[in-house]
Scaffold this active site. Structure first.
Site, short mmCIF file in Angstrom:
data_model
loop_
_atom_site.label_atom_id
_atom_site.label_comp_id
_atom_site.label_asym_id
_atom_site.label_seq_id
_atom_site.Cartn_x
_atom_site.Cartn_y
_atom_site.Cartn_z
N ILE A 1 7.35 -5.19 5.33
CA ILE A 1 6.50 -5.29 3.99
C ILE A 1 6.27 -4.04 3.47
CG2 ILE A 1 4.08 -5.78 3.13
CD1 ILE A 1 5.63 -8.14 3.95
N CYS A 2 6.60 -3.65 1.96
CA CYS A 2 6.44 -2.70 1.29
C CYS A 2 5.63 -2.98 0.04
CB CYS A 2 7.38 -1.64 0.95
SG CYS A 2 8.66 -2.46 -0.14
N GLY A 3 5.36 -2.21 -0.62
CA GLY A 3 4.44 -2.39 -2.19
C GLY A 3 5.05 -3.52 -2.89
N THR B 1 5.01 -0.51 5.22
CA THR B 1 5.25 0.80 4.61
C THR B 1 4.05 1.32 3.80
OG1 THR B 1 6.29 0.42 2.72
CG2 THR B 1 7.64 1.28 4.55
#
Length: 93
Positions: free
Chosen positions: A9-11, A58
């Site tokens: 998972i990131c933005g 992140t």
């Protein structure tokens, strides 16, 4: 052998998650751990309870998410990368 599911998972679910996903996939394969590594964004977690054994993130993950989370910043900087990859493998073993 049960295949584990790992959410990266990131933005936005594009740039940093791509880098992290590649490193996680390679490490788990080398360790002989069967895992389905899927990329996504934080908003994906807000639509209900995601099904996964582990989240590698992140970015900040909402407190309501009950899946264990490993912080992935070292996979981007390289500083402490081996320890994070070892932690991910240990949690999935």
């Amino acid at each position: 052998m049960t295949t584990k599911k790992v959410l990266i998972i990131c933005g936005t679910g594009v740039a940093t998650s791509t880098v992290v996903a590649a490193k996680v996939r390679d490490h788990l394969a080398a360790a002989g751990i069967a895992a389905d590594v899927v990329q996504g964004k934080v908003m994906d977690l807000l639509g209900g309870a995601p099904e996964a054994d582990l989240i590698v993130a992140t970015t900040e993950i909402p407190a309501a998410v009950e899946i264990p989370v490993v912080r992935a910043l070292p996979l981007l900087t390289g500083v402490g990368q081996d320890a994070v990859l070892a932690d991910i493998a240990a949690r999935l073993s």
